[in-house]
Scaffold this motif. Sequence first.
Motif, PDB file in Angstrom:
ATOM      1  N   GLN A 136      20.944  -6.990 -15.240  1.00 23.49           N
ATOM      2  CA  GLN A 136      19.909  -7.996 -15.449  1.00 23.49           C
ATOM      3  C   GLN A 136      20.397  -9.355 -15.964  1.00 23.49           C
ATOM      4  O   GLN A 136      19.933 -10.392 -15.464  1.00 23.49           O
ATOM      5  CB  GLN A 136      18.839  -7.446 -16.389  1.00 23.49           C
ATOM      6  CG  GLN A 136      17.899  -6.465 -15.724  1.00 23.49           C
ATOM      7  CD  GLN A 136      16.613  -6.276 -16.509  1.00 23.49           C
ATOM      8  OE1 GLN A 136      16.603  -6.235 -17.728  1.00 23.49           O
ATOM      9  NE2 GLN A 136      15.516  -6.150 -15.793  1.00 23.49           N
ATOM     10  N   THR A 184      13.535  -7.462 -11.036  1.00 17.58           N
ATOM     11  CA  THR A 184      13.918  -8.322 -12.156  1.00 17.58           C
ATOM     12  C   THR A 184      13.637  -9.783 -11.837  1.00 17.58           C
ATOM     13  O   THR A 184      13.043 -10.511 -12.647  1.00 17.58           O
ATOM     14  CB  THR A 184      15.414  -8.139 -12.480  1.00 17.58           C
ATOM     15  OG1 THR A 184      15.663  -6.775 -12.841  1.00 17.58           O
ATOM     16  CG2 THR A 184      15.844  -9.041 -13.628  1.00 17.58           C
ATOM     17  N   SER A 189      11.710 -10.322 -17.053  1.00 13.42           N
ATOM     18  CA  SER A 189      12.669  -9.320 -16.587  1.00 13.42           C
ATOM     19  C   SER A 189      12.364  -7.948 -17.161  1.00 13.42           C
ATOM     20  O   SER A 189      12.791  -6.924 -16.612  1.00 13.42           O
ATOM     21  CB  SER A 189      14.089  -9.726 -16.987  1.00 13.42           C
ATOM     22  OG  SER A 189      14.230  -9.716 -18.406  1.00 13.42           O
ATOM     23  N   ALA A 227      15.127  -2.787 -21.372  1.00 13.31           N
ATOM     24  CA  ALA A 227      14.920  -4.070 -20.707  1.00 13.31           C
ATOM     25  C   ALA A 227      14.420  -5.122 -21.687  1.00 13.31           C
ATOM     26  O   ALA A 227      14.816  -6.295 -21.610  1.00 13.31           O
ATOM     27  CB  ALA A 227      13.925  -3.913 -19.556  1.00 13.31           C
TER      28      ALA A 227
END
Length: 499
Positions: A305, A422, A446, A455
């Motif tokens: 990410q 994402t 994201s 995340a």
Amino acid sequence: MKKFITMGLLATAVLGGAVQVQAEEACCPADGAKTESTMKIGEGFSKIWHETGIYRFINPKTADEKKAEKLTAAIKAAEAKIGAGHLESAREFIAMSKSLGAGDAVVSDLAEQYNDELVNGDEHHKGLLPEGAGQFVMILVGLGLIYLAIAKKFEPLLLLPIGFGAILTNIPVAGIAAAAMPGQPAGFLHYFYTVGVQSGVFPLLIFMGVGAMTDFGPLLANPKTALLGAAAQFGIFIALLGASAMSHWTGGVVDFSLQDAASIGIIGGADGPTAIFLSSRLSPNLLGAIAVAAYSYMALVPIIQPPIMRLLTTKEERSIEMKQLRHVTKTEKIVFPLVVLILCILLLPSATPLIGMLMLGNLMKESMVVDRLSETAQNSLINIVTIMLGLAVGSKLAADKFLNANTLGILGLGLVAFIIGTASGVLLAKLMNKLSKEQINPLIGSAGVSAVPMAARVANKVGLEANPQNFLLMHAMGPNVAGVIGSAVAAGVLLALVG
């Protein structure tokens, strides 16, 4: 939340209905013929509407509809059992299909598939490597997963038992994951899979535990972040379309049905239990590859990410400080799971197994009147189920099932879905920042991929790199938990469309 779920339904119906993949489906019990069919946008909307609770409360299924549903399920089960090489179970479902009124053409086709599997099954299930070499490679894969779990701490709670299950499954002669044979019981991992995964029980119990550990406060304090959780599910449908297209582009080397494509797409939601739940119903033969892809990409969130987030945002955007969230009352937290469940019942009953267990766990936590049940769901129960779920998933990593072109396609499409999910969340957050009176840091978008809470932690970490005074964790938890609901809604829509 109603707006969020409704938008999710519309988006998934359009994107799911737009898939024009040729798939063999049982036509009608009267003639039992099979036809090549495609699903278009209008058909997608129509099918979704006929699967809503609102429609079914007014128009309960007739006896003929129930019989047709049983027949379709029996035919699909027979085909799945034949494809998996479980011939004893396949015979039962073929006989059931005939009893339910399947046409001679359908029964004959199933019998032909059965005989072909009986005679040539070993040839059909050959992997990219000879059997012994393939088993050895898969044992190395299992050791690799254990290494990532222990040394790198990548999703250790699941990668470790999955890796160990992969090793047990590929031990020659032992038959630890083998189906029953005449006069011999099945391997114990086969029972783990049949009882817990094939039935859907393990993923649902995991969801109850996740609900008991989840605080929906950040989402309730800033409801518009639910849109970010919805946007991050966009990768699911891109992967679905990609899986469908790949079957045509490769000339059948990589071969995915519409059900397979739906199962692969859900990897983009970065929600392991949801991926297992959906694939166990639509594509049980791909369960191992899909589960490993889902959990692997969840584990690699800190690696995958950040580059995407930095590429799509400026340092000034990453430095945006957001206002402190308002206090959420206990009443709001108690009412929320009940409202979500009622909306799900009315709009998408097929998602209620996942949503219902998630909300049950959360209600037990927030009500504070069943502390023993809440603590059990959060600790001992979810831990026991996690062990058995990991081993059951590992049991599907047999060399002949995993080492093939389809697996490579699944891993590639899963990564694409994760990247697009994402990026979609970040881009929508950028747009919302332009339109909103209050500033929104695009990094929190994201977190909508629902890899809870990793995340959200990654979004917070990248934000701190740009601005040491920028604390985004609680703000990112809003889209993060919305993503869990969003992925479950997407799974429900896919079940309604192609299940």
